[in-house]
Every structure is written in C-alpha cells, then in structure tokens.
Scaffold this active site. Structure first.
Site, PDB file in Angstrom:
ATOM      1  N   HIS A 138       2.478  -3.499  -2.843  1.00 44.16           N
ATOM      2  CA  HIS A 138       3.751  -2.892  -2.467  1.00 44.16           C
ATOM      3  C   HIS A 138       3.844  -2.882  -0.943  1.00 44.16           C
ATOM      4  O   HIS A 138       2.822  -2.913  -0.241  1.00 44.16           O
ATOM      5  CB  HIS A 138       3.831  -1.458  -2.983  1.00 44.16           C
ATOM      6  CG  HIS A 138       3.998  -1.360  -4.461  1.00 44.16           C
ATOM      7  ND1 HIS A 138       4.424  -0.205  -5.070  1.00 44.16           N
ATOM      8  CD2 HIS A 138       3.798  -2.260  -5.462  1.00 44.16           C
ATOM      9  CE1 HIS A 138       4.487  -0.394  -6.378  1.00 44.16           C
ATOM     10  NE2 HIS A 138       4.095  -1.634  -6.641  1.00 44.16           N
TER      11      HIS A 138
ATOM     12  N   GLU B 197       4.399  -0.598   1.222  1.00 44.95           N
ATOM     13  CA  GLU B 197       3.659   0.471   1.894  1.00 44.95           C
ATOM     14  C   GLU B 197       2.174   0.160   1.958  1.00 44.95           C
ATOM     15  O   GLU B 197       1.535   0.379   2.993  1.00 44.95           O
ATOM     16  CB  GLU B 197       3.852   1.807   1.145  1.00 44.95           C
ATOM     17  CG  GLU B 197       5.286   2.277   1.081  1.00 44.95           C
ATOM     18  CD  GLU B 197       6.021   1.847  -0.178  1.00 44.95           C
ATOM     19  OE1 GLU B 197       6.898   2.595  -0.629  1.00 44.95           O
ATOM     20  OE2 GLU B 197       5.721   0.753  -0.719  1.00 44.95           O
TER      21      GLU B 197
ATOM     22  N   CYS C 273       6.343   5.108  -4.506  1.00 49.26           N
ATOM     23  CA  CYS C 273       5.965   5.338  -5.901  1.00 49.26           C
ATOM     24  C   CYS C 273       4.682   6.182  -5.915  1.00 49.26           C
ATOM     25  O   CYS C 273       4.087   6.434  -4.859  1.00 49.26           O
ATOM     26  CB  CYS C 273       5.741   3.996  -6.595  1.00 49.26           C
ATOM     27  SG  CYS C 273       4.222   3.159  -6.068  1.00 49.26           S
TER      28      CYS C 273
ATOM     29  N   CYS D 155       1.678   4.383  -4.137  1.00 48.22           N
ATOM     30  CA  CYS D 155       1.806   4.360  -2.678  1.00 48.22           C
ATOM     31  C   CYS D 155       1.655   5.759  -2.090  1.00 48.22           C
ATOM     32  O   CYS D 155       1.038   5.930  -1.040  1.00 48.22           O
ATOM     33  CB  CYS D 155       3.130   3.732  -2.278  1.00 48.22           C
ATOM     34  SG  CYS D 155       3.209   1.973  -2.689  1.00 48.22           S
TER      35      CYS D 155
END
Length: 179
Positions: free
Chosen positions: A78, A80, A108, A111
C-alpha cells in the site's frame, strides 16, 4: 475527524467534512498533500489504485510511494507502507518519531498498524474510506487506548481531489462514462 460509515459495498467514497488541522497550517498540509496526490497519479499510470503517500520530517520529504500491490504481487504494498519503508531506509531507523504521513486515502487497518509501529506523530489524509478506514471511519486504530502509540489525525485535506481520483479510476474500471 470524518463521520463513521457502515461497511457497505454499495457506498462510494465521497468527500466528508473535516476540521482544520491543528498541528500545521492549512497551506502546509495542502502543499504536502499535493505531493501525495502526485504519487496517486503515478499509481494510475502503472495501473494501480490511485493512492499516494509521503512522509515528511522537519519540512522535508523522506519517503514517498503509491500503491504497488498489483504490479509487485504484494498485498502489503500500500502507498503508506511503501512510503514508510522508504523513510525508514532514508533515516536509518524504523522509528519515525516526529514524522507526518500524508496519504490520499484514510489508512486501512494494516497501514494504521504500521503507522503505530513506526511511531508516526501525525497522519493527514485526503478522502475517508467508509469501507476500511482505520483512522475513524470504520475503526480508530490510530487512537486506540490499548496501543502503545497514538497519532494525531487530520482528515479531509484535499479530499475532493483525492476522492475524485478514486471515483474516476473505478468508474473507468467499470467502463462507465464520466459524468
């Protein structure tokens, strides 16, 4: 913080109201968020979901990234996580105390867990995620009292631009004409 939304597959990501940032000026947050938006646009260019992130320490970007799960076959890639990994490598420390993470979509749970582990001081996000947001929309990992670290969270910075990238990306994926 954004309003909580139920987990519903038919809910589209929409802009939400948010209070003004407390840890930085509006202009400063918008400046860094525009760099995260550039990362999100880079994701689109390679066929990834348009989410971007940058990590800022002492007025300088030390890490940046965009979603890369599709191209790398890595479910942890992801935006992040990519930005946190780059920042940790650049600083030579997995603890990023004092850093601000700017991300175009509310983090999410995965993360948010990484943000807690990295000791990020502040998280600024653009669009809320009513399906999987872990900074207040569905759950609030970043402020959970049982965890050993909590981050200040500011939502809604450049929310229209961030939400628009996501809405247009998924509209194109579904083959719908632009409104």
């Amino acid at each position: 913080m954004t309003a909580r939304a139920p987990h519903r597959p038919d809910v589209e990501i929409l802009p939400a109201e948010s209070p003004a940032p407390s840890g930085a000026t509006d202009a400063t947050d918008r400046r860094w968020m525009r760099l995260a938006l550039d990362q999100a646009r880079a994701a689109i260019a390679v066929g990834e979901v348009p989410v971007g992130a940058v990590v800022v320490v002492a007025g300088a970007v030390v890490g940046s990234g965009h979603n890369a799960g599709i191209t790398t076959h890595d479910p942890t890639a992801h935006a992040e996580i990519v930005a946190l990994r780059e920042a940790a490598a650049a600083l030579g420390n997995y603890r990023l105390s004092g850093a601000t993470l700017y991300c175009t979509l509310e983090p999410c749970p995965m993360c948010a867990g990484a943000i807690v582990q990295a000791r990020i001081a502040r998280v600024v996000y653009g669009a809320p995620d009513p399906r999987a947001g872990a900074a207040g929309s569905v759950m609030d990992v970043l402020a959970h009292p049982a965890l050993n670290h909590r981050a200040e969270v500011v939502g809604g910075v450049e929310r229209e631009a961030a939400a628009s990238l996501l809405v247009e990306f998924f509209r194109a994926r579904r083959g719908e004409a632009s409104a």
